[in-house]
Design a protein around this motif. Sequence first.
Motif, mmCIF file in Angstrom:
data_model
loop_
_atom_site.group_PDB
_atom_site.id
_atom_site.type_symbol
_atom_site.label_atom_id
_atom_site.label_comp_id
_atom_site.label_asym_id
_atom_site.label_seq_id
_atom_site.Cartn_x
_atom_site.Cartn_y
_atom_site.Cartn_z
ATOM 1 N N ASP A 119 0.814 -1.212 0.000
ATOM 2 C CA ASP A 119 0.000 0.000 0.000
ATOM 3 C C ASP A 119 0.851 1.266 0.000
ATOM 4 O O ASP A 119 0.364 2.339 -0.363
ATOM 5 C CB ASP A 119 -0.961 0.003 1.192
ATOM 6 C CG ASP A 119 -2.224 -0.791 0.895
ATOM 7 O OD1 ASP A 119 -2.158 -1.712 0.061
ATOM 8 O OD2 ASP A 119 -3.279 -0.491 1.485
ATOM 9 N N GLN A 120 2.108 1.146 0.414
ATOM 10 C CA GLN A 120 3.006 2.289 0.276
ATOM 11 C C GLN A 120 3.220 2.613 -1.199
ATOM 12 O O GLN A 120 3.332 3.794 -1.573
ATOM 13 C CB GLN A 120 4.355 1.993 0.943
ATOM 14 C CG GLN A 120 4.273 1.641 2.411
ATOM 15 C CD GLN A 120 3.730 2.766 3.279
ATOM 16 O OE1 GLN A 120 3.988 3.940 3.015
ATOM 17 N NE2 GLN A 120 2.976 2.420 4.303
ATOM 18 N N TYR A 151 0.114 4.347 -2.388
ATOM 19 C CA TYR A 151 0.126 5.721 -1.898
ATOM 20 C C TYR A 151 1.078 6.584 -2.718
ATOM 21 O O TYR A 151 0.798 7.759 -2.990
ATOM 22 C CB TYR A 151 0.535 5.738 -0.428
ATOM 23 C CG TYR A 151 0.572 7.122 0.189
ATOM 24 C CD1 TYR A 151 -0.593 7.726 0.657
ATOM 25 C CD2 TYR A 151 1.773 7.812 0.301
ATOM 26 C CE1 TYR A 151 -0.561 8.988 1.228
ATOM 27 C CE2 TYR A 151 1.812 9.076 0.863
ATOM 28 C CZ TYR A 151 0.651 9.660 1.325
ATOM 29 O OH TYR A 151 0.688 10.911 1.874
ATOM 30 N N SER A 152 2.211 6.007 -3.127
ATOM 31 C CA SER A 152 3.167 6.752 -3.942
ATOM 32 C C SER A 152 2.574 7.098 -5.303
ATOM 33 O O SER A 152 2.883 8.150 -5.863
ATOM 34 C CB SER A 152 4.456 5.936 -4.123
ATOM 35 O OG SER A 152 5.095 5.724 -2.874
ATOM 36 N N PRO A 162 -1.328 9.819 -3.551
ATOM 37 C CA PRO A 162 -1.658 10.122 -2.154
ATOM 38 C C PRO A 162 -3.122 10.525 -1.994
ATOM 39 O O PRO A 162 -3.731 10.269 -0.952
ATOM 40 C CB PRO A 162 -0.721 11.286 -1.813
ATOM 41 C CG PRO A 162 0.419 11.149 -2.773
ATOM 42 C CD PRO A 162 -0.192 10.610 -4.035
ATOM 43 N N TYR A 169 -5.749 7.984 -0.876
ATOM 44 C CA TYR A 169 -5.907 7.720 0.551
ATOM 45 C C TYR A 169 -6.546 8.899 1.274
ATOM 46 O O TYR A 169 -7.446 8.720 2.098
ATOM 47 C CB TYR A 169 -4.550 7.376 1.169
ATOM 48 C CG TYR A 169 -4.132 5.959 0.895
ATOM 49 C CD1 TYR A 169 -4.475 4.926 1.761
ATOM 50 C CD2 TYR A 169 -3.436 5.637 -0.252
ATOM 51 C CE1 TYR A 169 -4.113 3.618 1.500
ATOM 52 C CE2 TYR A 169 -3.066 4.325 -0.535
ATOM 53 C CZ TYR A 169 -3.420 3.329 0.356
ATOM 54 O OH TYR A 169 -3.064 2.034 0.087
ATOM 55 N N ASN A 190 -0.255 10.051 5.912
ATOM 56 C CA ASN A 190 0.826 9.629 6.771
ATOM 57 C C ASN A 190 1.164 8.189 6.421
ATOM 58 O O ASN A 190 0.276 7.355 6.284
ATOM 59 C CB ASN A 190 0.397 9.750 8.234
ATOM 60 C CG ASN A 190 1.502 9.346 9.195
ATOM 61 O OD1 ASN A 190 1.759 8.167 9.387
ATOM 62 N ND2 ASN A 190 2.153 10.330 9.791
ATOM 63 N N ARG A 191 2.439 7.902 6.260
ATOM 64 C CA ARG A 191 2.854 6.558 5.865
ATOM 65 C C ARG A 191 2.440 5.499 6.883
ATOM 66 O O ARG A 191 2.103 4.372 6.524
ATOM 67 C CB ARG A 191 4.365 6.530 5.665
ATOM 68 C CG ARG A 191 4.850 7.323 4.454
ATOM 69 C CD ARG A 191 4.545 6.595 3.166
ATOM 70 N NE ARG A 191 5.029 7.306 1.986
ATOM 71 C CZ ARG A 191 4.977 6.823 0.751
ATOM 72 N NH1 ARG A 191 4.460 5.622 0.544
ATOM 73 N NH2 ARG A 191 5.428 7.530 -0.264
ATOM 74 N N LEU A 192 2.460 5.864 8.151
ATOM 75 C CA LEU A 192 2.031 4.927 9.187
ATOM 76 C C LEU A 192 0.553 4.604 9.031
ATOM 77 O O LEU A 192 0.137 3.449 9.159
ATOM 78 C CB LEU A 192 2.302 5.511 10.576
ATOM 79 C CG LEU A 192 1.875 4.648 11.767
ATOM 80 C CD1 LEU A 192 2.614 3.312 11.744
ATOM 81 C CD2 LEU A 192 2.130 5.374 13.069
ATOM 82 N N VAL A 214 -1.122 4.751 6.270
ATOM 83 C CA VAL A 214 -1.256 3.936 5.061
ATOM 84 C C VAL A 214 -0.941 2.475 5.373
ATOM 85 O O VAL A 214 -1.640 1.556 4.924
ATOM 86 C CB VAL A 214 -0.320 4.456 3.951
ATOM 87 C CG1 VAL A 214 -0.300 3.513 2.762
ATOM 88 C CG2 VAL A 214 -0.754 5.842 3.506
ATOM 89 N N ALA A 215 0.102 2.253 6.155
ATOM 90 C CA ALA A 215 0.458 0.888 6.543
ATOM 91 C C ALA A 215 -0.667 0.239 7.341
ATOM 92 O O ALA A 215 -0.998 -0.935 7.128
ATOM 93 C CB ALA A 215 1.749 0.895 7.355
#
Length: 202
Positions: free
Chosen positions: A46-47, A50-51, A54, A57, A88-90, A92-93
């Motif tokens: 999912d990162q 997201y890339s 964005p 998300y 936020n990447r967190l 997204v994770a």
Amino acid sequence: MVSSFSALVKENKCNIINSSQHKDLALCFVIFASVIVAGCFSAVFDQLIYSVSPEYYTMNRVHDFWFGRVGLDRIVGPDGEVEIIAGNRLGVAGEGILSFWWVGLMGGLVLGIFGIFNHYISDMLKHTARAGLVILVIVILVATIGYIIGMAGGYDNYSVPNDNLNDPRAYRTAGMMHIFKGIGALLGIPVGLIYVLRLLKG
């Protein structure tokens, strides 16, 4: 003579019981490990999504699970509406884990149950691990097809939340990757099961 025969039967019974108990534990381990692997895989994958976009998300997936709202940057508009401006990447994770753990549960349960029919626990664990890898490869391949379709504009009917998107094509591409990731999982589990059954016959 009779007593020694009875002792031998009793010992064999104990070995059978212990073997069954060990396979039950192995099944629980396979299910637990599958859930962990599926969640970690999705958190990383999912990162990538997201890339690509964005906005996919911040304007869509962020509303699916509470974890996706962790660490978001927000602004309040003139009308009082809260607008999410950055992810936020967190988060997204967390979204990835919560949206894909069920694949590990289903896959681990199916592969583990049929894996029990292996004579040795080591074979059961080895075969289910290989089948799990097959599932992940299928998920990646199918999600890549979704990426290609999205980038090629092959699904322009994919709905977007509003006309204020900076990059509608990237949004659609990320959406297609997410959808095809799920399709890949649904296709991969039966293929993984077939793989396990073929190993059993071999």
